[in-house]
Motif scaffolding. Structure first.
Motif, PDB file in Angstrom:
ATOM      1  N   ARG A   1       0.843  -1.192   0.000  1.00  0.00           N
ATOM      2  CA  ARG A   1       0.000   0.000   0.000  1.00  0.00           C
ATOM      3  C   ARG A   1       0.880   1.244   0.000  1.00  0.00           C
ATOM      4  NH1 ARG A   1      -2.666  -3.027   4.087  1.00  0.00           N
ATOM      5  NH2 ARG A   1      -4.721  -3.750   3.458  1.00  0.00           N
ATOM      6  N   GLN A   2       0.476   2.238  -0.791  1.00  0.00           N
ATOM      7  CA  GLN A   2       1.171   3.519  -0.785  1.00  0.00           C
ATOM      8  C   GLN A   2       0.577   4.364   0.330  1.00  0.00           C
ATOM      9  OE1 GLN A   2      -0.209   4.546  -4.645  1.00  0.00           O
ATOM     10  NE2 GLN A   2       1.718   4.091  -5.631  1.00  0.00           N
ATOM     11  N   LYS A   3       1.272   4.520   1.426  1.00  0.00           N
ATOM     12  CA  LYS A   3       0.691   5.296   2.516  1.00  0.00           C
ATOM     13  C   LYS A   3       1.720   5.984   3.396  1.00  0.00           C
ATOM     14  CE  LYS A   3       0.499   1.737   6.088  1.00  0.00           C
ATOM     15  NZ  LYS A   3      -0.323   1.159   7.174  1.00  0.00           N
ATOM     16  N   ASP A   4       2.918   5.413   3.538  1.00  0.00           N
ATOM     17  CA  ASP A   4       3.843   5.864   4.562  1.00  0.00           C
ATOM     18  C   ASP A   4       4.187   7.337   4.391  1.00  0.00           C
ATOM     19  OD1 ASP A   4       3.841   3.311   5.511  1.00  0.00           O
ATOM     20  OD2 ASP A   4       5.661   2.709   4.452  1.00  0.00           O
ATOM     21  N   GLY A   5       3.868   8.110   5.391  1.00  0.00           N
ATOM     22  CA  GLY A   5       4.244   9.520   5.413  1.00  0.00           C
ATOM     23  C   GLY A   5       3.353  10.443   4.624  1.00  0.00           C
ATOM     24  N   LEU A   6       2.514   9.908   3.771  1.00  0.00           N
ATOM     25  CA  LEU A   6       1.698  10.770   2.917  1.00  0.00           C
ATOM     26  C   LEU A   6       0.675  11.561   3.721  1.00  0.00           C
ATOM     27  CD1 LEU A   6       1.001   8.413  -0.118  1.00  0.00           C
ATOM     28  CD2 LEU A   6       2.484  10.413  -0.081  1.00  0.00           C
ATOM     29  N   GLN A   7       0.076  10.922   4.691  1.00  0.00           N
ATOM     30  CA  GLN A   7      -0.982  11.562   5.451  1.00  0.00           C
ATOM     31  C   GLN A   7      -0.494  12.818   6.142  1.00  0.00           C
ATOM     32  OE1 GLN A   7      -3.883   8.919   7.377  1.00  0.00           O
ATOM     33  NE2 GLN A   7      -3.297   9.960   9.249  1.00  0.00           N
ATOM     34  N   ALA A   8       0.702  12.769   6.693  1.00  0.00           N
ATOM     35  CA  ALA A   8       1.242  13.909   7.424  1.00  0.00           C
ATOM     36  C   ALA A   8       1.620  15.065   6.507  1.00  0.00           C
ATOM     37  CB  ALA A   8       2.469  13.474   8.232  1.00  0.00           C
ATOM     38  N   MET A   9       1.656  14.823   5.193  1.00  0.00           N
ATOM     39  CA  MET A   9       2.105  15.844   4.253  1.00  0.00           C
ATOM     40  C   MET A   9       0.958  16.498   3.490  1.00  0.00           C
ATOM     41  SD  MET A   9       5.501  14.020   2.668  1.00  0.00           S
ATOM     42  CE  MET A   9       6.877  13.588   3.732  1.00  0.00           C
ATOM     43  N   LEU A  10      -0.282  16.227   3.866  1.00  0.00           N
ATOM     44  CA  LEU A  10      -1.404  16.800   3.142  1.00  0.00           C
ATOM     45  C   LEU A  10      -1.431  18.324   3.223  1.00  0.00           C
ATOM     46  CD1 LEU A  10      -4.204  14.247   4.090  1.00  0.00           C
ATOM     47  CD2 LEU A  10      -3.201  14.595   1.833  1.00  0.00           C
ATOM     48  N   HIS A  11      -0.743  18.903   4.206  1.00  0.00           N
ATOM     49  CA  HIS A  11      -0.670  20.363   4.309  1.00  0.00           C
ATOM     50  C   HIS A  11       0.405  20.954   3.397  1.00  0.00           C
ATOM     51  CE1 HIS A  11      -3.511  20.702   7.564  1.00  0.00           C
ATOM     52  NE2 HIS A  11      -2.850  19.818   8.270  1.00  0.00           N
ATOM     53  N   ASP A  12       1.270  20.085   2.856  1.00  0.00           N
ATOM     54  CA  ASP A  12       2.393  20.545   2.042  1.00  0.00           C
ATOM     55  C   ASP A  12       2.328  19.843   0.687  1.00  0.00           C
ATOM     56  OD1 ASP A  12       4.812  21.201   0.874  1.00  0.00           O
ATOM     57  OD2 ASP A  12       5.970  20.965   2.717  1.00  0.00           O
ATOM     58  N   PRO A  13       1.628  20.403  -0.294  1.00  0.00           N
ATOM     59  CA  PRO A  13       1.396  19.703  -1.567  1.00  0.00           C
ATOM     60  C   PRO A  13       2.666  19.267  -2.279  1.00  0.00           C
ATOM     61  CG  PRO A  13      -0.047  21.604  -1.382  1.00  0.00           C
ATOM     62  CD  PRO A  13       0.906  21.695  -0.242  1.00  0.00           C
ATOM     63  N   GLU A  14       3.682  20.142  -2.332  1.00  0.00           N
ATOM     64  CA  GLU A  14       4.900  19.777  -3.050  1.00  0.00           C
ATOM     65  C   GLU A  14       5.608  18.609  -2.378  1.00  0.00           C
ATOM     66  OE1 GLU A  14       3.979  22.842  -2.464  1.00  0.00           O
ATOM     67  OE2 GLU A  14       3.889  23.827  -4.427  1.00  0.00           O
ATOM     68  N   ALA A  15       5.681  18.617  -1.049  1.00  0.00           N
ATOM     69  CA  ALA A  15       6.314  17.510  -0.327  1.00  0.00           C
ATOM     70  C   ALA A  15       5.505  16.226  -0.511  1.00  0.00           C
ATOM     71  CB  ALA A  15       6.449  17.851   1.154  1.00  0.00           C
ATOM     72  N   TRP A  16       4.185  16.351  -0.504  1.00  0.00           N
ATOM     73  CA  TRP A  16       3.333  15.175  -0.719  1.00  0.00           C
ATOM     74  C   TRP A  16       3.600  14.583  -2.100  1.00  0.00           C
ATOM     75  CZ3 TRP A  16      -0.083  13.036  -4.012  1.00  0.00           C
ATOM     76  CH2 TRP A  16      -0.940  12.034  -3.537  1.00  0.00           C
ATOM     77  N   ALA A  17       3.694  15.430  -3.127  1.00  0.00           N
ATOM     78  CA  ALA A  17       3.910  14.949  -4.493  1.00  0.00           C
ATOM     79  C   ALA A  17       5.235  14.207  -4.609  1.00  0.00           C
ATOM     80  CB  ALA A  17       3.866  16.121  -5.470  1.00  0.00           C
ATOM     81  N   ILE A  18       6.280  14.736  -3.985  1.00  0.00           N
ATOM     82  CA  ILE A  18       7.596  14.088  -4.043  1.00  0.00           C
ATOM     83  C   ILE A  18       7.544  12.725  -3.356  1.00  0.00           C
ATOM     84  CG2 ILE A  18       9.981  14.233  -3.234  1.00  0.00           C
ATOM     85  CD1 ILE A  18       9.757  17.291  -3.585  1.00  0.00           C
ATOM     86  N   LYS A  19       6.942  12.684  -2.164  1.00  0.00           N
ATOM     87  CA  LYS A  19       6.857  11.428  -1.419  1.00  0.00           C
ATOM     88  C   LYS A  19       6.031  10.397  -2.182  1.00  0.00           C
ATOM     89  CE  LYS A  19       7.297   8.741   2.219  1.00  0.00           C
ATOM     90  NZ  LYS A  19       8.606   8.127   2.555  1.00  0.00           N
TER      91      LYS A  19
END
Length: 655
Positions: A510-528
């Protein structure tokens, strides 16, 4: 993301035949003088007629049963939905909840409370999260209802993509499932960015699959309903979602938007927004996605979060139907309660509004805008002519705007209209008063397979007016369903290359690790997300491609995060049953029929403050091996309540 819950099968409800009888009125006879012989003859005739009538009644009942059986076998049949794998299209066992903070009404899946075989109570859902405002709800004693009863057409000449289909479970042939058909014979399908991408047998290129507009519109999930603001939170400093706004010269605020636009006035009690006509440029009303990452209300009902901690975030695939927590409030972790298990950004959005134009001057215009990653799409309506123009601004230069299509609409001059503008499945759609507008050119576009959220997605939609006086109300933001790219890896052959019957799953990715915590930071979320996707595809890419043979179909649940569907079918039992199709496939011979209509959703209790009167309670499971469930209180948990009236609002055609 929580572990996948297997979908319980679609089962047949109890059905009882209705006795029907036919009788014939005796013919009128001429009067005759009564004689002993005549009287006896009349008695014989009466007895004969009585016997014939009874025989005809029995025959009528038998024929009715035969016809009903034939109709069930060959034409149509009724089913009851036990679980929520197809929510929001179909509800399984669920609770109807009204948020105590914002008043938003939502359904909450409750099939996990029961053992699907015995029907006994195995647990109690105690808390849920409102997807509209993010607050925790005590739902332990909320009324629970059985799933939708549906009618299925078994005489279907062929099945189309996105039909809702009942079929035999490939793992257990005696069990029926209901899912949405997404893959057709001789195709290869994969999931990207929550969407379905298909490659034909004679093609090397994948293309996105777009749901029919009627289906797309019907299965949207609510992101925010402006009629249900969390008033206490707003009074404590929580920002409003919809705000008259202007672009910031310092690029601060939410996605570069700050409160402003003096041409607008707001009535927060009536939830209306009015724009004056004395402006010659676009005056914007913007939506900012201020959703809490944890419940802002504690066990006592007091507000926990303070305004300085509030940030806009990306719209995620969070669904109240799944947001259940069968644990006590005292032991509940405070972090990420509301978005637990919902880490994926959803860029496919739909904006709904009622617009009343009271004055339209020269060059008056109304604009609807939707943002998805680097792209900005607008529907600009010339209120003097009614012409709607769809534009795409997807380049780095904001001055470069491409016109996609135009159409004539009834949005002309003054009046009131219900308007819906959608950007779903890489296609723009416009509805006015419920009617889909036909444009003079394609409204589809070629989007990226890779999610690319930007800061603009923190304020993803808006409405603007120029040279027009208008009032906007009934604002509802919705999102498309999101298919998760969960991958189950199996070996389908033995080490010697022979066909395997002893097959073991290796792992589920599953693609999930760390993504949830980055929903406030779109660019960081996209990279992760791209990093995790690359790792996923490198290690398991071929397992996430679903290749279908000539008689094979692919089935997905609308409630992707809680559906055991083609993505997660196993392979252990198929060869034992003589089934040798692909692990994830449903054979054509296993298709039963197309779902037509919800003819009986659960009834709505009345009396006793809307809870009705309990007439049946749940049963606890037998105490085995020293195990005893705690806090079930099954004898205090009603399973049937009366009186009730039909839930007419959910009686509808299934799309």
């Amino acid at each position: 993301m929580s572990a996948k819950k297997p979908s319980a099968p679609a089962t047949n409800p109890d059905k009882t035949g209705t006795d029907t009888s036919s009788s014939k009125s005796p013919e009128k006879k001429k009067s005759t003088t009564a004689t002993a012989a005549g009287t006896g003859q009349r008695k014989k005739n009466a007895k004969r007629r009585q016997g014939d009538g009874m025989r005809e009644t029995v025959e009528s009942i038998a024929i009715a049963f035969v016809l009903a059986f034939m109709f069930k076998t060959f034409q149509a049949e009724a089913y009851v939905i036990p679980t929520g794998s197809m929510a929001p299209t179909l509800y399984g066992r669920h609770k109807d909840v009204t948020c105590s903070e914002c008043g938003f009404h939502f359904a909450l899946g409750a099939s996990t409370e029961l053992d699907q075989e015995s029907g006994r109570l195995m647990g109690r859902i105690e808390y849920a999260v409102c997807s509209n405002c993010g607050t925790l709800q005590d739902v332990k004693d909320a009324p629970v209802f059985n799933g939708d009863r549906i009618l299925v057409n078994k005489q279907v000449p062929g099945f189309d993509r996105f039909d809702v289909v009942v079929f035999k479970n490939p793992e257990q042939g005696h069990v029926n499932y209901i899912k949405r058909l997404v893959g057709l014979p001789n195709e290869t399908l994969r999931i990207r960015k929550g969407d379905l991408w298909v490659k034909k047998a004679d093609d090397d290129v994948y293309s996105i699959q777009r749901k029919p507009p009627s289906v797309q519109k019907d299965i949207q999930l609510t992101v925010y309903d402006d009629h249900h603001p969390a008033q206490r939170l707003i009074a404590a400093g929580w920002p409003e979602r919809w705000e008259p706004s202007e672009r910031s010269t310092e690029n601060d605020g939410a996605a570069g938007w700050v409160p402003g636009a003096a041409a607008w006035t707001t009535d927060r009690d009536a939830r209306t927004y009015s724009c004056s006509s004395d402006v010659t440029d676009d005056q914007w009303l913007r939506y900012r996605h201020f959703m809490p990452v944890s419940s802002p209300v504690d066990a006592s009902g007091s507000i926990l979060q303070t305004p300085p901690t509030i940030q806009p975030m990306l719209v995620a695939d969070f669904c109240s139907f799944n947001a259940v927590m069968p644990i006590s409030r005292e032991n509940m972790p405070r972090d990420s309660v509301a978005f637990q298990g919902a880490p994926f950004w959803v860029g496919d959005l739909t904006i709904n509004a009622t617009v009343e134009v009271t004055e339209a001057n020269d060059q008056a215009a109304m604009v609807f805008e939707l943002v998805e990653g680097p792209s900005t799409f607008q529907c600009r309506i010339d209120l003097t002519t009614g012409t709607a123009e769809l534009t795409d601004q997807s380049t780095a230069d904001p001055a470069v705007i491409t016109t996609m299509a135009t159409a004539e609409t009834q949005l002309q001059g003054t009046g009131e209209w219900d308007v819906t503008f959608a950007n779903v499945d890489d296609r723009l759609c416009l509805w006015v008063d419920g009617a889909l507008i036909n444009f003079d050119n394609s409204t589809e576009y070629d989007g990226s397979e890779i999610p690319q959220p930007t800061q603009k997605d923190l304020a993803p939609c808006g409405i603007a007016f120029t040279n027009a006086a208008a009032t906007v109300s009934n604002l509802v933001l919705e999102r498309d369903i999101y298919y998760r790219n969960d991958i189950m890896q199996f070996d389908q052959t033995n080490e010697d290359g022979s066909f395997g019957t002893d097959v073991q799953p290796h792992n589920e990715v599953r693609q999930k690790d760390g993504l949830q915590a980055m929903l406030h930071d779109p660019e960081a979320w996209a990279i992760k997300y791209q990093e995790e996707s690359a790792d996923l595809l490198e290690g398991y890419g071929t397992y996430g491609e679903y290749q279908l043979d000539a008689d094979e179909y692919l089935m997905f649940g609308d409630n992707s995060s809680m559906s055991k569907d083609s993505r997660l079918f196993d392979y252990l039992s198929r060869p034992l049953n003589g089934v040798f199709s692909h692990r994830y496939a449903v054979r054509e011979q296993d298709l039963i029929g197309r779902a037509l209509y919800i003819f009986w959703p659960h009834g709505i209790p009345f009396l006793n403050d809307g809870k009705g009167i309990a007439v049946r309670y749940h049963k606890e499971p037998p105490k085995q091996q020293g195990w005893a469930p705690s806090n079930l209180d099954a004898d205090e948990y009603p399973s049937v309540r009366v009186p009730f009236y039909p839930n007419v609002g959910r009686m509808k055609k299934i799309r």
